[in-house]
Design a protein around this motif. Structure first.
Motif, short mmCIF file in Angstrom:
data_model
loop_
_atom_site.label_atom_id
_atom_site.label_comp_id
_atom_site.label_asym_id
_atom_site.label_seq_id
_atom_site.Cartn_x
_atom_site.Cartn_y
_atom_site.Cartn_z
N THR A 304 2.54 -1.18 -12.33
CA THR A 304 3.98 -0.96 -12.28
C THR A 304 4.57 -2.24 -11.69
O THR A 304 3.86 -3.08 -11.14
N TRP A 305 5.89 -2.37 -11.77
CA TRP A 305 6.51 -3.60 -11.28
C TRP A 305 6.51 -3.70 -9.76
O TRP A 305 6.85 -4.74 -9.20
N HIS A 306 6.08 -2.63 -9.09
CA HIS A 306 5.85 -2.74 -7.64
C HIS A 306 4.64 -3.64 -7.36
O HIS A 306 4.48 -4.16 -6.25
N ASP A 307 3.79 -3.82 -8.37
CA ASP A 307 2.61 -4.67 -8.22
C ASP A 307 2.92 -6.15 -8.43
O ASP A 307 2.04 -7.00 -8.28
N ALA A 308 4.15 -6.45 -8.78
CA ALA A 308 4.50 -7.84 -9.08
C ALA A 308 4.52 -8.72 -7.83
O ALA A 308 5.05 -8.33 -6.79
N ASN A 602 12.01 2.65 -2.21
CA ASN A 602 10.93 2.07 -3.02
C ASN A 602 11.52 1.14 -4.07
O ASN A 602 11.15 1.16 -5.23
N ASN A 603 12.45 0.27 -3.61
CA ASN A 603 13.18 -0.58 -4.57
C ASN A 603 12.34 -1.76 -5.04
O ASN A 603 11.27 -2.06 -4.49
N LEU A 604 12.87 -2.45 -6.06
CA LEU A 604 12.20 -3.60 -6.65
C LEU A 604 12.98 -4.89 -6.41
O LEU A 604 12.82 -5.87 -7.14
N MET A 605 13.80 -4.90 -5.37
CA MET A 605 14.61 -6.08 -5.07
C MET A 605 13.70 -7.27 -4.76
O MET A 605 12.63 -7.13 -4.16
N GLY A 606 14.15 -8.46 -5.16
CA GLY A 606 13.35 -9.67 -4.97
C GLY A 606 13.58 -10.29 -3.60
O GLY A 606 14.72 -10.49 -3.18
N ASP A 713 -4.59 -6.46 -2.71
CA ASP A 713 -5.70 -5.55 -2.42
C ASP A 713 -5.26 -4.27 -1.72
O ASP A 713 -6.04 -3.31 -1.67
N HIS A 714 -4.06 -4.26 -1.15
CA HIS A 714 -3.66 -3.11 -0.32
C HIS A 714 -2.37 -2.48 -0.84
O HIS A 714 -1.27 -3.00 -0.63
N PRO A 715 -2.51 -1.33 -1.52
CA PRO A 715 -1.35 -0.70 -2.15
C PRO A 715 -0.25 -0.30 -1.18
O PRO A 715 0.92 -0.21 -1.58
N ALA A 716 -0.58 -0.05 0.08
CA ALA A 716 0.46 0.32 1.05
C ALA A 716 1.49 -0.79 1.19
O ALA A 716 2.66 -0.53 1.49
N LEU A 717 1.09 -2.04 0.96
CA LEU A 717 2.02 -3.17 1.06
C LEU A 717 2.91 -3.27 -0.16
O LEU A 717 3.92 -3.99 -0.14
N ARG A 718 2.56 -2.55 -1.22
CA ARG A 718 3.37 -2.58 -2.45
C ARG A 718 4.14 -1.28 -2.67
O ARG A 718 5.24 -1.29 -3.21
N TYR A 719 3.54 -0.16 -2.23
CA TYR A 719 4.14 1.15 -2.49
C TYR A 719 4.53 1.90 -1.22
O TYR A 719 5.18 2.95 -1.29
N GLY A 720 4.14 1.40 -0.07
CA GLY A 720 4.30 2.16 1.15
C GLY A 720 5.71 2.20 1.70
O GLY A 720 6.58 1.42 1.32
N ASP A 721 5.94 3.15 2.64
CA ASP A 721 7.21 3.22 3.34
C ASP A 721 7.27 2.11 4.39
O ASP A 721 6.35 1.29 4.51
N TYR A 722 8.35 2.06 5.13
CA TYR A 722 8.54 1.02 6.16
C TYR A 722 8.95 1.69 7.46
O TYR A 722 9.98 2.34 7.54
N TYR A 723 8.09 1.54 8.49
CA TYR A 723 8.33 2.16 9.79
C TYR A 723 8.16 1.10 10.88
O TYR A 723 7.05 0.65 11.14
#
Length: 800
Positions: A304-308, A602-606, A713-723
Motif C-alpha cells: 500500500t502507499w503507506h509502504d512508500a 493514518n494519512n499519506l501526507m509527505g 522492516d517494521h510495519p508499526a513505523l508505517r501503519y502504527g498510531d502515534y503516542y
C-alpha cells in the motif's frame, strides 16, 4: 414446429436474462470515507464527489441525524452541515446509497476565539490581519478601527500560527508580541501558540488481536487522565470500511473494547476504524488496515502507499549516464549552476543497475518533469534578473515529448521498467498550472489561458495569495484559466493520463496545486479513476504541493481530488525545533497531532527535510545559514561547505524523526550523504557517489540506509498510531503501535548525553526494550526504565 423452436430459443434467453439481472451487484463505495471535522453551531459544506467516487449519485439519500442538521444544496452536489451549538464529540452521518447504508464519521469541536489588536503609532486608513490561518490572504480579515485601535476576532484550533498586519500596503509585526520567527525571505513573522482547552487528550491504544475458529478479535484500551468513568456503548464508534459495526460485535470491559468480526467479513482489504467520545472529548481514531483479517505489514504480499519511502531527484542533477546527448545552453549571462549539468535517464538506470537504490532501500522514485523544455535561457522576473535554463523541467514547450538532454521516450520507459524490477514505484512530476510561451497550446489557444495584466494594469506575476488561481510565475510562463475553460481541463488531463499509460509509471507528483482550482482536480481525478484506476484495478497515487494554511492544503486532499500533499506546515515547525537549542519538542508534538487530526491518523501526507524549493538542512546545521540569512545571495556568492563533522549527526537526528513519524518520508537526493546548499539553485548541486565522497559522507550514507531499512522492516513505523510520552527542550519520545508490534523512538537534540526516565502503560505488558540500532536490551521494572541517549543522538527500540 415453429412454436416449439420459438419456445426452445426464447425461454432460455428470458431465464438467462433474469439470472443475469439478479446477479448484478449494486455499485459499492470503495473509498474509505474520511472523517469530517466541524465546529459547533457553524455551517459547513461538503462536495459529494469529494466524499466518495461513483458513476452518479442519483440513488443517494440522507438519513436524519440528531446532532447535525444535514441537507442537500439546490442541485444536490453538496451536503450542507450544521452541528447543534451545544454538541461536541463524535458522531456518524448515515446515508443510503444503492440500497446500502453507509456512514460519514464526524468530529465536532467547540473552537476557541481570539482577538487581535493593533494600535499603530501613525494613522492608517485600513488594516488587515493575515497569516498562516488564512493562507496569507491580505484582503479577507479586515480589522475594525475603534479610535485608532484596530481589532478583529477569529476562531482558531490549537496549534502554532504565524501572522502579520497589512496596513495600507505595509507588512507589520505585532508590536505587542515579542515572539517572532524568520519567514525565510529576509523578514520576520509574529507567532501565536494556541493551547488546547483540555490539559490532556484521551487516547485509544491498540492492545492485541486473536483468532479463534472463524472469529477475529481486536482489542483496544481507552485512557483519559481527565476522566476515569468507564466507557459505555454510546461512547464507542466503530466502522468496517464505511459501514457501522453492529453493537453486538462490541464487548466492553471497563475501558477495554473488543471487536469481534467473522472471517467472511474480512475477506480482501478492509479497514477497521474505532474511536471513543466521552464528555465532549474524542480520542484518536484507530485505523487498522487488514488483508484477509491479517494486519497490513505482517508480510510483503500487499503493497500500500503507506509502504512508500520516496526518493526525490532532479534528473539533470543526479548522474550523467550518456555524455553524447549533453548540449548545455550557451548564453553569456547564464551561470553554470542554472544550466544543464548532464544528468539523464541513463544515469538513473545505471544507479539502479549498480545496486545503489537497492542498498539505499527506498521504495518510490519521484523524478522531476520529463517534458521537452526550451533550448535557450530566460531571465527571471524579480531582481537581480538572473538567467536560467529549463534544466529542472518545469517550462514545458511540448505536451508529449521528452527533453532531449535527458534521453528518449524509449529510455524513459526503460527507466520505469528497471525501477519496477527493483521493486521501486515511479512518480512522474506533472506541470498542470502553466506552459512555456513557446508551447503550441499557448500559441494556438490563447483562450485557455489567463491574462498577464490585472484590470488595474499591474502585472499578475508571483502574486501567490491574492491572485492564487490566476497568477503567472514568470512573464514567459502563462497559467491556464481552468475556471473558464473546460477544454483546457480536458486536454491537460488527457496529457497526464497519456504519460502514465505510455511510461508505465505508478503515479504523479503534482506541481503548484494551490494555484489550480478544485474544479480541475475533481475533473482530473474522476477521469483518472474511470480510465486507469477502475479498469486496471490499481491505485494511482498522487502527491501534491501546496504552501499555505492547513485548511487550504486540506481543501485539495480528499477522495475526489488528491490523496495527499506535502506537509510543509509540519516542516515549518520541525526545522526550527531541531536547529534551535532552546526550542521545545512540545510544539512539534502538538503540530504532529494537529496534522493527524486534520488529515487523518493514518494519512499519506509527505514529510520532508529538504526539497528542491528549500534551503538544505545541512547548511543550517553547519551554521552557514541562519534564520535571518539571505540564502539566495549566499547560494550564488558564498555557497556553503560542510566544515564540522558533528553536523552530520544533526542531520541524522532529523532523519531519525522523519523516518519514524506517520506519513510518507521523502528523501531529497543528497540527503543520504549530507549534501549542503543554500537556496535554489544552490540546493540543486550535482549528486556525488563512491570515490567522490569523503569519509563522513560515506558514514552518513551507511547510517541513513540503516534508518531507511528500519522503516521498511517494521510495519508499526508505517501503519502504527502515534503516542507521545516525552516532548521537552531536549528529549522527544514517542511510540508507534500497530497489531504487529510496538516501536519506541527516543531523540536527544542536546549536545550532552541525557538520562531519560520512561513510564510505559501497564497494559502494554512490556518486559524489556530491544534496541534496533545497537542490539542492546534494557529491562523494565514496574513499567519503568531509564535510558541513556547520547548527545545529538537517537535510539529506536522494539517493545518486548
Amino acid at each position: 414446429m415453429k412454436t416449439y423452436f420459438y419456445k426452445k430459443l426464447i425461454f432460455p434467453l428470458i431465464i438467462f436474462s433474469l439470472i443475469s439481472f439478479a446477479c448484478q451487484k449494486s455499485p459499492e463505495i470503495n473509498d474509505i470515507i474520511e472523517t469530517v471535522n466541524l465546529n459547533s453551531g457553524m455551517t459547513d459544506s461538503l462536495t459529494i464527489s469529494d466524499i466518495f467516487y461513483a458513476e452518479n449519485y442519483n440513488n443517494l439519500s440522507l438519513i436524519k441525524q440528531n446532532n447535525i442538521n444535514v441537507k442537500f444544496n439546490y442541485n444536490k452536489t453538496k451536503l450542507i452541515l450544521t452541528p447543534n451549538e451545544d454538541f461536541e464529540g463524535m458522531t456518524f452521518i448515515p446515508f443510503k446509497f444503492e440500497n446500502t447504508i453507509y456512514q460519514i464519521p464526524v468530529r465536532v469541536n467547540k473552537r476557541q476565539f481570539f482577538t487581535f489588536t493593533f494600535k499603530p503609532k501613525k494613522k492608517y486608513k485600513s488594516v488587515y490581519l493575515f497569516g498562516s490561518f488564512n493562507g496569507w490572504d491580505r484582503a479577507n480579515l479586515k480589522m475594525n478601527n475603534n479610535n485608532g485601535v484596530f481589532a478583529t476576532r477569529i476562531s482558531l484550533e490549537p496549534g502554532r500560527y504565524q501572522y502579520k498586519f497589512f496596513a495600507d500596503g505595509e507588512e507589520l509585526l505585532d508590536p505587542n508580541n515579542p515572539v517572532k520567527i524568520s519567514n525565510g525571505m529576509g523578514s520576520f513573522n509574529s507567532v501565536l501558540n494556541v493551547e488546547s482547552k483540555h490539559k490532556t487528550q484521551p487516547f485509544l491504544h491498540i492492545l492485541n488481536s486473536k483468532i479463534s475458529d472463524n472469529n477475529y478479535k481486536f482489542s483496544f484500551v481507552y485512557t483519559n487522565k481527565e476522566n476515569n468513568e468507564n466507557i459505555k456503548p454510546k461512547n464507542v464508534f466503530a466502522l468496517l470500511n464505511d459501514i457501522k459495526i453492529n453493537p453486538s460485535s462490541l464487548e466492553l470491559n471497563k475501558n477495554t473494547i473488543t471487536v469481534t468480526l467473522k472471517k467472511n467479513e474480512l475477506i480482501g482489504k478492509k479497514v477497521l476504524r474505532l474511536a471513543v467520545t466521552q464528555n465532549g472529548q474524542t480520542s484518536n481514531i484507530q485505523n487498522i488496515i487488514l488483508f484477509d483479517g491479517k494486519p497490513a505489514g505482517s508480510d510483503n504480499k500487499h503493497f500500500t502507499w503507506h509502504d512508500a519511502i520516496i526518493y526525490s531527484t532532479l534528473i539533470d542533477r543526479f548522474k550523467d549516464g550518456d555524455k553524447t546527448i549533453n548540449k548545455p545552453i550557451k548564453q553569456d549571462s547564464l551561470f553554470a549552476k542554472a544550466n544543464y549539468m548532464g544528468g539523464d535517464f541513463q544515469g538513473i538506470i545505471d544507479k539502479f543497475n549498480d545496486g545503489y537504490f537497492d542498498k539505499l532501500g527506498i521504495t518510490t522514485l519521484w523524478i522531476s518533469p520529463v517534458y521537452d523544455n526550451p533550448n535557450k535561457a530566460f531571465r527571471e522576473y524579480p531582481k537581480p534578473y538572473r538567467w536560467f535554463s529549463g534544466y529542472h523541467g518545469y517550462w514545458p514547450i511540448k505536451p508529449r515529448s521528452v527533453e532531449e538532454e535527458f534521453g528518449t521516450m524509449e529510455k524513459l520507459k526503460e527507466l520505469v521498467k528497471t525501477a519496477h524490477k527493483h521493486n521501486v514505484k515511479v512518480l512522474l512530476d506533472i506541470v498542470a498550472h502553466h506552459v512555456h510561451i513557446d508551447h503550441p497550446y499557448f500559441k494556438e489557444h490563447r483562450e485557455w489561458f489567463g491574462k498577464l495584466r490585472l484590470p488595474n494594469g499591474k502585472l499578475n506575476i508571483r502574486i501567490w495569495d491574492e491572485q492564487r488561481l490566476t497568477t503567472w510565475f514568470e512573464p514567459f510562463l502563462p497559467s491556464f484559466d481552468f475556471l473558464n475553460s473546460q477544454k483546457a481541463i480536458d486536454v491537460v488531463s488527457e496529457d497526464a493520463i497519456w504519460w502514465l499509460k505510455n511510461t508505465g509509471a505508478d503515479g504523479f507528483r503534482q506541481d503548484a496545486v494551490k494555484h489550480i482550482p478544485n474544479k480541475f482536480w475533481r475533473s482530473f481525478n474522476r477521469r483518472l479513476k474511470k480510465e486507469v484506476g477502475i479498469p486496471e484495478n490499481r491505485t494511482v497515487f498522487q502527491m501534491g504541493e501546496t504552501f499555505g494554511s492547513y485548511s487550504l492544503v486540506k481543501s485539495y486532499v480528499n477522495n475526489g481530488q488528491l490523496p495527499a500533499q506535502f506537509n510543509f506546515n509540519l516542516y515549518d515547525v520541525a526545522i526550527p525545533t531541531f536547529l534551535n537549542k532552546d526550542a521545545s519538542f512540545s510544539q512539534l508534538d502538538k503540530e504532529l497531532k494537529k496534522g493527524l487530526f486534520i488529515f487523518g491518523e493514518n494519512n499519506l501526507m509527505g514529510n520532508i527535510m529538504d526539497s528542491q524549493d528549500k534551503d538544505r538542512y545541512m547548511a543550517y546545521a553547519d551554521s552557514d545559514l541562519t534564520s535571518s540569512s539571505n540564502s539566495i545571495e549566499i547560494g550564488w556568492n558564498n555557497p556553503p561547505e560542510v566544515n564540522y563533522p558533528s553536523s552530520y549527526k544533526k542531520l541524522r537526528l532529523y532523519l531519525s524523526y522523519l523516518l519514524t513519524i506517520p506519513g510518507i518520508p521523502t528523501i531529497f537526493y543528497g540527503d543520504e550523504i549530507g549534501m549542503t546548499g543554500a537556496a535554489d539553485p544552490d540546493n540543486r548541486r550535482m549528486m556525488r557517489f563512491d570515490d567522490q565522497l569523503n569519509k563522513y559522507e560515506k558514514e552518513n550514507f551507511n547510517k541513513v540506509t540503516a534508518l531507511i531499512k528500519l522503516r521498511k522492516d517494521h510495519p508499526a513505523l508505517r501503519y502504527g498510531d502515534y503516542y507521545s510520552i516525552i516532548a521537552d527542550k531536549n528529549i522527544f519520545a514517542y511510540i508507534r503501535s500497530d497489531l504487529n508490534e510496538r516501536i519506541l523512538v527516543v531523540l536527544n537534540k542536546s549536545t550532552d548525553e541525557q538520562t531519560v526516565k520512561l513510564f510505559l502503560p501497564s497494559f502494554y505488558n512490556t518486559k524489556k526494550l530491544e534496541s534496533l540500532v545497537s542490539g542492546e536490551t534494557v529491562s523494565l521494572n514496574n513499567n519503568e526504565t531509564q535510558l541513556k541517549i547520547k548527545g545529538i543522538g537517537y535510539n529506536i527500540y522494539k517493545l518486548k
